[in-house]
Write a protein that holds these residues in place. Structure first.
Motif, PDB file in Angstrom:
ATOM      1  N   SER A   2      16.194 -36.220  39.904  1.00 11.50           N
ATOM      2  CA  SER A   2      15.216 -35.149  39.944  1.00 11.50           C
ATOM      3  C   SER A   2      14.012 -35.556  40.767  1.00 11.50           C
ATOM      4  O   SER A   2      13.652 -36.719  40.855  1.00 11.50           O
ATOM      5  N   THR A   3      13.362 -34.537  41.366  1.00  7.70           N
ATOM      6  CA  THR A   3      12.159 -34.778  42.163  1.00  7.70           C
ATOM      7  C   THR A   3      11.072 -33.837  41.696  1.00  7.70           C
ATOM      8  O   THR A   3      11.334 -32.731  41.203  1.00  7.70           O
ATOM      9  N   LEU A   4       9.840 -34.267  41.847  1.00  8.00           N
ATOM     10  CA  LEU A   4       8.716 -33.431  41.466  1.00  8.00           C
ATOM     11  C   LEU A   4       8.538 -32.317  42.483  1.00  8.00           C
ATOM     12  O   LEU A   4       8.678 -32.535  43.686  1.00  8.00           O
ATOM     13  N   PRO A   5       8.224 -31.108  42.044  1.00  5.81           N
ATOM     14  CA  PRO A   5       8.027 -30.010  42.993  1.00  5.81           C
ATOM     15  C   PRO A   5       6.801 -30.266  43.846  1.00  5.81           C
ATOM     16  O   PRO A   5       5.782 -30.738  43.361  1.00  5.81           O
ATOM     17  N   SER A   6       6.906 -29.967  45.120  1.00  6.42           N
ATOM     18  CA  SER A   6       5.784 -30.170  46.031  1.00  6.42           C
ATOM     19  C   SER A   6       4.843 -28.984  45.941  1.00  6.42           C
ATOM     20  O   SER A   6       5.267 -27.832  45.869  1.00  6.42           O
ATOM     21  N   ASP A   7       3.558 -29.251  45.937  1.00  8.06           N
ATOM     22  CA  ASP A   7       2.546 -28.203  45.870  1.00  8.06           C
ATOM     23  C   ASP A   7       1.506 -28.510  46.914  1.00  8.06           C
ATOM     24  O   ASP A   7       0.705 -29.433  46.756  1.00  8.06           O
ATOM     25  N   ASN A   8       1.533 -27.763  47.973  1.00 10.66           N
ATOM     26  CA  ASN A   8       0.644 -28.043  49.094  1.00 10.66           C
ATOM     27  C   ASN A   8      -0.490 -27.028  49.197  1.00 10.66           C
ATOM     28  O   ASN A   8      -1.060 -26.841  50.272  1.00 10.66           O
ATOM     29  N   SER A   9      -0.777 -26.326  48.098  1.00 14.98           N
ATOM     30  CA  SER A   9      -1.860 -25.345  48.155  1.00 14.98           C
ATOM     31  C   SER A   9      -3.179 -26.066  48.392  1.00 14.98           C
ATOM     32  O   SER A   9      -3.394 -27.177  47.893  1.00 14.98           O
ATOM     33  N   PRO A  10      -4.093 -25.429  49.123  1.00 16.74           N
ATOM     34  CA  PRO A  10      -5.395 -26.066  49.420  1.00 16.74           C
ATOM     35  C   PRO A  10      -6.163 -26.447  48.168  1.00 16.74           C
ATOM     36  O   PRO A  10      -6.826 -27.476  48.126  1.00 16.74           O
ATOM     37  N   GLU A  11      -6.061 -25.625  47.136  1.00 12.05           N
ATOM     38  CA  GLU A  11      -6.816 -25.911  45.912  1.00 12.05           C
ATOM     39  C   GLU A  11      -6.327 -27.179  45.249  1.00 12.05           C
ATOM     40  O   GLU A  11      -7.128 -28.030  44.837  1.00 12.05           O
ATOM     41  N   ASP A  12      -4.989 -27.327  45.151  1.00 15.22           N
ATOM     42  CA  ASP A  12      -4.436 -28.530  44.534  1.00 15.22           C
ATOM     43  C   ASP A  12      -4.731 -29.763  45.385  1.00 15.22           C
ATOM     44  O   ASP A  12      -5.013 -30.840  44.857  1.00 15.22           O
ATOM     45  N   ALA A  13      -4.623 -29.611  46.709  1.00 13.57           N
ATOM     46  CA  ALA A  13      -4.942 -30.732  47.591  1.00 13.57           C
ATOM     47  C   ALA A  13      -6.387 -31.149  47.424  1.00 13.57           C
ATOM     48  O   ALA A  13      -6.719 -32.340  47.430  1.00 13.57           O
ATOM     49  N   ASN A  14      -7.275 -30.175  47.239  1.00 16.78           N
ATOM     50  CA  ASN A  14      -8.686 -30.492  47.045  1.00 16.78           C
ATOM     51  C   ASN A  14      -8.914 -31.183  45.716  1.00 16.78           C
ATOM     52  O   ASN A  14      -9.716 -32.117  45.613  1.00 16.78           O
ATOM     53  N   ASN A  15      -8.189 -30.745  44.689  1.00 17.45           N
ATOM     54  CA  ASN A  15      -8.338 -31.367  43.369  1.00 17.45           C
ATOM     55  C   ASN A  15      -7.849 -32.811  43.364  1.00 17.45           C
ATOM     56  O   ASN A  15      -8.340 -33.631  42.584  1.00 17.45           O
ATOM     57  N   ARG A  16      -6.874 -33.134  44.227  1.00 18.86           N
ATOM     58  CA  ARG A  16      -6.361 -34.502  44.288  1.00 18.86           C
ATOM     59  C   ARG A  16      -7.177 -35.383  45.236  1.00 18.86           C
ATOM     60  O   ARG A  16      -6.922 -36.578  45.328  1.00 18.86           O
ATOM     61  N   SER A  17      -8.110 -34.808  45.933  1.00 20.91           N
ATOM     62  CA  SER A  17      -8.877 -35.537  46.939  1.00 20.91           C
ATOM     63  C   SER A  17      -9.664 -36.695  46.325  1.00 20.91           C
ATOM     64  O   SER A  17     -10.168 -36.599  45.190  1.00 20.91           O
ATOM     65  N   PHE A  18      -9.764 -37.763  47.097  1.00 18.28           N
ATOM     66  CA  PHE A  18     -10.535 -38.935  46.661  1.00 18.28           C
ATOM     67  C   PHE A  18     -11.977 -38.577  46.363  1.00 18.28           C
ATOM     68  O   PHE A  18     -12.611 -39.178  45.484  1.00 18.28           O
ATOM     69  N   TRP A  19     -12.517 -37.560  47.074  1.00 22.17           N
ATOM     70  CA  TRP A  19     -13.941 -37.235  46.956  1.00 22.17           C
ATOM     71  C   TRP A  19     -14.290 -36.474  45.694  1.00 22.17           C
ATOM     72  O   TRP A  19     -15.459 -36.400  45.323  1.00 22.17           O
ATOM     73  N   MET A  20     -13.277 -35.936  45.017  1.00 31.18           N
ATOM     74  CA  MET A  20     -13.556 -35.180  43.799  1.00 31.18           C
ATOM     75  C   MET A  20     -13.838 -36.138  42.645  1.00 31.18           C
ATOM     76  O   MET A  20     -13.317 -37.259  42.601  1.00 31.18           O
ATOM     77  N   PRO A  21     -14.690 -35.730  41.702  1.00 32.28           N
ATOM     78  CA  PRO A  21     -15.083 -36.614  40.596  1.00 32.28           C
ATOM     79  C   PRO A  21     -13.878 -37.173  39.831  1.00 32.28           C
ATOM     80  O   PRO A  21     -12.961 -36.437  39.480  1.00 32.28           O
ATOM     81  N   GLY A  22     -13.912 -38.478  39.620  1.00 33.01           N
ATOM     82  CA  GLY A  22     -12.892 -39.155  38.824  1.00 33.01           C
ATOM     83  C   GLY A  22     -11.655 -39.566  39.595  1.00 33.01           C
ATOM     84  O   GLY A  22     -10.861 -40.371  39.092  1.00 33.01           O
ATOM     85  N   ASN A  23     -11.456 -39.055  40.806  1.00 29.59           N
ATOM     86  CA  ASN A  23     -10.231 -39.379  41.541  1.00 29.59           C
ATOM     87  C   ASN A  23     -10.247 -40.783  42.144  1.00 29.59           C
ATOM     88  O   ASN A  23      -9.239 -41.207  42.722  1.00 29.59           O
ATOM     89  N   TYR A  24     -11.343 -41.503  42.013  1.00 22.13           N
ATOM     90  CA  TYR A  24     -11.386 -42.893  42.456  1.00 22.13           C
ATOM     91  C   TYR A  24     -10.589 -43.791  41.520  1.00 22.13           C
ATOM     92  O   TYR A  24     -10.343 -44.966  41.826  1.00 22.13           O
TER      93      TYR A  24
END
Length: 391
Positions: A2-24
């Motif tokens: 099994s593989t995880l579904p890919s989600d390339n929406s801008p919102e999700d990409a932004n939430n995973r960004s290093f610059w967002m709080p806690g993503n460090y």
């Protein structure tokens, strides 16, 4: 798989960004991951060391099991030597793989353990000092940014709320204007509500834009501080990667037997021994040792000679003395020995004999444990010194 579904929406990409709080946290966790990786590397190659040790033991057991069989086999000459060379090669390879086992454990394993101890400093209540230092740096750099983002999010939600309210007021106004059943007074009130909603939306929009401008002004400073902490983390990670690269190279050096001079020497010697198998020489040796080439006393006419009568007394004594002199003169050329075991000569210059057979030792034992002997029929050659005893 099994593989995880890919989600390339801008919102999700932004939430995973290093610059967002806690993503460090992913970057911070690298320290603990590297510590665990060291444990896994040591455990992995300790298991490989056990494989090497078991292989060495199996080679030795195989060689020891077959040595008696080979030594007592009906093969002889160069074929016998070739078979024996396989066993001696196994003994040498067993020593090599045992040394690989020791290197993986005592050299590579200890090296990783020592580096791990010097690099990762555990805290009293769990975790590592290196993790705390990086995490503290990120928290300090991100705290003002997180507060501004929280304020910006609040302003955004307020603006979107009044915008929805304004949109609803516009829709009511449009519906009332096109409906003759709605009284003029009510239409006027609906219009006033729409105007108030529009004014409030413009006011909230202004606050939202002001907060956004403040956030954008602070962004360069935030990025600079975060990148500074990130670069420190990257430098530590670079040191870890460089060390583990060197550790893997060392492990490869110990495991790569293709360039090992000892292994090359083992197989070169085995190859040369196999190439030295000479059927002509082996057949010649067999012919001379067990075939028509063996010396023999062919039947011939023996003249009868009468026995001389020996007078008793002094003449008997003289004969005995003369006989003793003859025996002593024979012993001058060697020492009489008796064979303890059967031995079949492997070379043309070696003697072959059966257990219990007697012959003369004409030369003492050399440094290799060989003596020179001569049989009664005049056949002379080398033999193992520990195969005989003095008569």
């Amino acid at each position: 798989m099994s593989t995880l579904p890919s989600d390339n929406s801008p919102e999700d990409a932004n939430n995973r960004s290093f610059w967002m709080p806690g993503n460090y946290q992913r970057t911070v966790k690298r320290t603990e991951d590297a510590f665990q990786a060291c444990n896994d590397i040591v455990a992995c190659f300790q298991e490989r060391a056990r494989v090497e040790r078991q292989y060495a033991q199996q080679l030795s057991e195989w060689s020891n099991k077959w040595k008696p069989v080979v030594d007592s086999s009906p093969l002889y000459g160069s074929l016998m030597k070739a078979w024996q060379c396989f066993l001696s090669s196994a003994d040498r390879l067993a020593s090599l793989h045992a040394s690989i086992c020791r290197s993986l454990v005592s050299e590579d394993g200890d090296r990783v353990r020592t580096w791990q101890k010097d690099t990762f400093h555990k805290k009293l209540f769990g975790g590592f000092k290196e993790t705390q230092d990086v995490e503290t740096g990120f928290i300090r750099a991100q705290k003002p940014w997180a507060k501004r983002l929280k304020k910006l999010d609040k302003a955004r939600r307020a603006y979107h709320k009044v915008s929805r309210k304004e949109q609803a007021a516009r829709e009511r106004e449009a519906h009332a204007q096109g409906n003759p059943d709605v009284a003029i007074d009510k239409q006027k009130r609906i219009q006033e509500e729409r105007e108030l909603a529009q004014q409030e939306a413009e006011k909230v929009r202004g606050r939202y834009e002001k907060v956004l401008e403040e956030v954008n002004r602070y962004a360069p400073r935030y990025m600079e501080e975060m990148e500074s902490i990130f670069d420190q983390s990257q430098d530590e990670e670079r040191k870890r990667i460089v060390f583990l690269k060197q550790a893997f190279h060392s492990i490869h050096k110990h495991l790569d037997i293709t360039n090992n001079e000892s292994v090359r020497a083992v197989y070169d010697e085995l190859h040369n021994t196999l190439m030295a198998i000479d059927e002509h020489e082996d057949l010649r040796w067999w012919k001379n040792t067990h075939g028509p080439g063996m010396p023999t006393d062919w039947p011939h006419f023996q003249e009868w000679t009468p026995e001389k009568k020996i007078k008793k007394g002094k003449e008997t004594k003289k004969v005995i003395e003369k006989k003793g002199t003859i025996e002593r003169s024979v012993m001058i050329g060697g020492v009489r020995v008796r064979a303890l075991y059967d031995y079949v000569g492997q070379e043309t210059d070696e003697l072959s004999f059966k257990a219990g057979e007697e012959f003369l030792k004409v030369e003492d034992e050399d440094d290799q444990g060989w003596c020179r002997g001569m049989k009664d029929d005049g056949w002379e050659g080398l033999y193992p010194a520990n195969y005989v005893e003095v008569v």
